[in-house]
Design an enzyme around this catalytic site. Structure first.
Site, short mmCIF file in Angstrom:
data_model
loop_
_atom_site.label_atom_id
_atom_site.label_comp_id
_atom_site.label_asym_id
_atom_site.label_seq_id
_atom_site.Cartn_x
_atom_site.Cartn_y
_atom_site.Cartn_z
N GLU A 173 38.58 56.18 8.53
CA GLU A 173 39.79 56.42 7.73
C GLU A 173 40.91 55.49 8.19
OE1 GLU A 173 40.77 60.60 7.22
OE2 GLU A 173 38.89 60.92 6.15
N GLU A 305 31.82 62.10 5.25
CA GLU A 305 32.60 63.35 5.40
C GLU A 305 32.74 63.96 4.03
OE1 GLU A 305 36.31 63.27 7.61
OE2 GLU A 305 35.48 61.78 9.00
O1 AHR Z 1 37.02 66.31 9.36
C1 AHR Z 1 38.35 66.41 9.75
C2 AHR Z 1 39.11 65.11 9.54
O2 AHR Z 1 39.15 64.83 8.18
C3 AHR Z 1 38.50 63.89 10.15
O3 AHR Z 1 38.84 63.73 11.48
C4 AHR Z 1 39.09 62.79 9.33
O4 AHR Z 1 38.27 61.67 9.27
C5 AHR Z 1 39.33 63.45 7.98
O5 AHR Z 1 40.59 63.22 7.50
#
Ligand code: AHR
Length: 502
Positions: A173, A305
């Site tokens: 990210e 994710e």
């Molecule tokens: O999963 C929680 C957070 O969500 C992670 O650290 C990040 O990559 C995303 O914003």
């Protein structure tokens, strides 16, 4: 009546097992307490990994585990997490609750965990606050069999042979917690950092993952591909990347209050499922951009994710992201995994966030106790899709349900695969919280010799607690009739089903 047609003779693509992957971050009680309790804990463990959790995860056939973050990855300095534990540096976990991280779980512990789980390894490097040298030396430490400062240090720390790093992520990210970069800036850093991820063993290639977009930020995908894939693309390689990540959470869109994980009404039920299903549009549009640069689909889309993001459980640390998990989460998992299956031509990995005690977990723990969430049971039923071939399937007679025009969802949703033994796996979701559906399945091959069906069902808000851990569980479903055309049954409201047919 809703009819599911299956043409098992038409294969649509291979379902990479890693689509059923998981994500573990140094966040709240995911690593510490959830997965790792240390060798001296009263909680039964093997080399510090809690036995109950590892055994339950083995039942899911976890194909890959991503670590150490997430946002944590871009603040993590791996050298602090190797060597004698009493000498490891402590740090502040600034992203997640400001707690002290004692680095007792580091590189060696991660590989130990993956060895116990029998899964592939996905290590996420630090671009945001780390140097090229630091990243390069980590790869050397983990993967070099020869003589070098890093390989020698690994041996001193007790590991003779290198490990296999299957996937390496170059930052996380980086449009946000990973450095607040613009896509151009990240793309140029990516090109540089990835250069020094050396592959020391040609028989053990490291799959390089470029940091991708936040949900529907299509410009990010376009820019990083323009800069890192095609420009220039060495003929023998995939530009500079093997995969491009994308993150999508149902529940964190701008302006939407996340809301309670367990206390919600039908309007919120449909709102969440509509947002979960929106991932299909997001992935389709990112795929279309990828197709313009990479029509041969050499690079994979890595949804590393995804999941539901609700309010934390009342009374828990807001920085720990500990949330409960209901049938709403089960349905979100069910529809998302079906979507990933159906896009398996491009999607090569998906990691639910996160494996234990954080966001949409498959397992929750409290001290010595452990429970399996509704999402766990969905992963357990769907595991048969891993490594199978997606086959053509479609529904006729399915409708749209919901309370608002812009939040209508399909009443039933499905995907179907066939494994190497010729066994079909059909996974179905009934998104109606109250209404059952009459189902017919039309099979190419009549008179099946074996049918086995499982179901996870409940009320919308049903969930498991440490006092009542089996409110929602996987059960045998035996009310299936064999007909001239295939199968027929009534699918209960608010349910996820899996049928295996030979
Ligand atoms: O999963 C929680 C957070 O969500 C992670 O650290 C990040 O990559 C995303 O914003």
């Amino acid at each position: 009546m809703i009819t599911l047609y299956i043409n098992e003779n038409k294969k649509m693509g291979h379902i990479n097992p890693e689509i059923y992957g998981h994500f573990s971050e140094h966040l709240g009680r995911c690593i510490y307490e959830g997965l790792y309790v240390g060798e001296n804990s009263e909680i039964p463990n093997v080399n510090g990994m809690r036995t109950d959790v590892v055994e339950a995860l083995k039942e899911l056939k976890v194909p890959v585990l991503r670590w150490p973050g997430g946002c944590f990855a871009d603040e993590y300095h791996w050298k602090d997490g190797v060597g004698p534990k009493d000498k490891r540096k402590k740090m502040v976990n600034t992203n997640w609750g400001g707690v002290t991280e004692d680095n007792s779980f580091g590189t060696h512990e991660f590989f130990e965990l993956c060895e116990q789980l029998g899964c592939k390894t996905y290590v996420n490097g630090n671009v945001g606050s780390g140097t090229v040298q630091e990243m390069s030396e980590w790869v050397e430490y983990m993967t070099l069999d020869g003589v070098s400062p890093m390989a020698d240090w690994r041996r001193e720390n007790g590991r003779e042979k290198p490990w296999k790093v299957d996937y390496f992520g170059v930052g996380n990210e980086n449009w946000g917690c990973g450095g607040n970069m613009t896509p151009d800036y990240y793309a140029h850093l990516y090109r540089r950092y990835q250069t020094y991820i050396r592959c020391y063993d040609k028989n053990a290639p490291i799959f390089k993952i470029c940091g991708g977009a936040n949900a529907d930020d299509y410009e990010w995908t376009d820019v990083v591909l323009r800069e890192c894939f095609r420009n220039p693309a060495p003929p023998e390689a995939h530009g500079f990347m093997d995969g491009l990540s994308v993150h999508y959470y149902a529940g964190v869109e701008k302006g939407i209050h996340k809301g309670s994980a367990t206390d919600f009404d039908e309007a919120v039920w449909f709102n969440t499922l509509a947002r979960a299903l929106y991932i299909e549009e997001v992935l389709t549009r990112h795929s279309a951009i990828m197709d313009t640069y990479d029509p041969e689909k050499k690079i994979g889309m890595m949804v590393d994710e995804w999941g539901c993001w609700h309010d934390v459980e009342p009374g828990t640390n807001p920085g720990f992201l500990y949330q409960q998990n209901t049938m709403r989460d089960a349905l979100t998992a069910g529809v998302s995994l079906n979507i990933f299956n159906k896009h398996c031509d491009r999607i090569k990995m998906a990691c639910i966030a996160q494996i234990v005690n954080v966001l949409q977990s498959v397992i929750l723990t409290e001290g010595k106790k452990m429970l399996l969430t509704p999402t766990y049971h969905v992963f357990h039923m769907y595991k048969h899709h891993q490594d199978a071939e997606l086959v053509e399937s479609w529904l006729e007679g399915a409708g749209k349900i919901g309370l608002k025009e812009q939040e209508m969802v399909p009443d039933v949703q499905e995907s179907v695969s066939v494994d190497k033994d010729g066994v079909l796996t059909i996974t179905l979701n009934n998104l109606s919280p109250e209404e059952e559906r009459q189902m017919e399945v039309v099979l190419t091959k009549k008179e099946p010799s074996r049918i086995e069906a499982k179901i996870v069902r409940g009320r919308m808000q049903s969930y498991n607690t440490f006092e009542e851990p089996e409110q929602v569980k996987e059960e045998a479903f035996t009310q299936i009739q064999v007909t001239d055309r295939g199968l027929s049954f009534t699918m209960p409201a608010c349910s996820v089903m899996m049928i295996r047919v030979k």
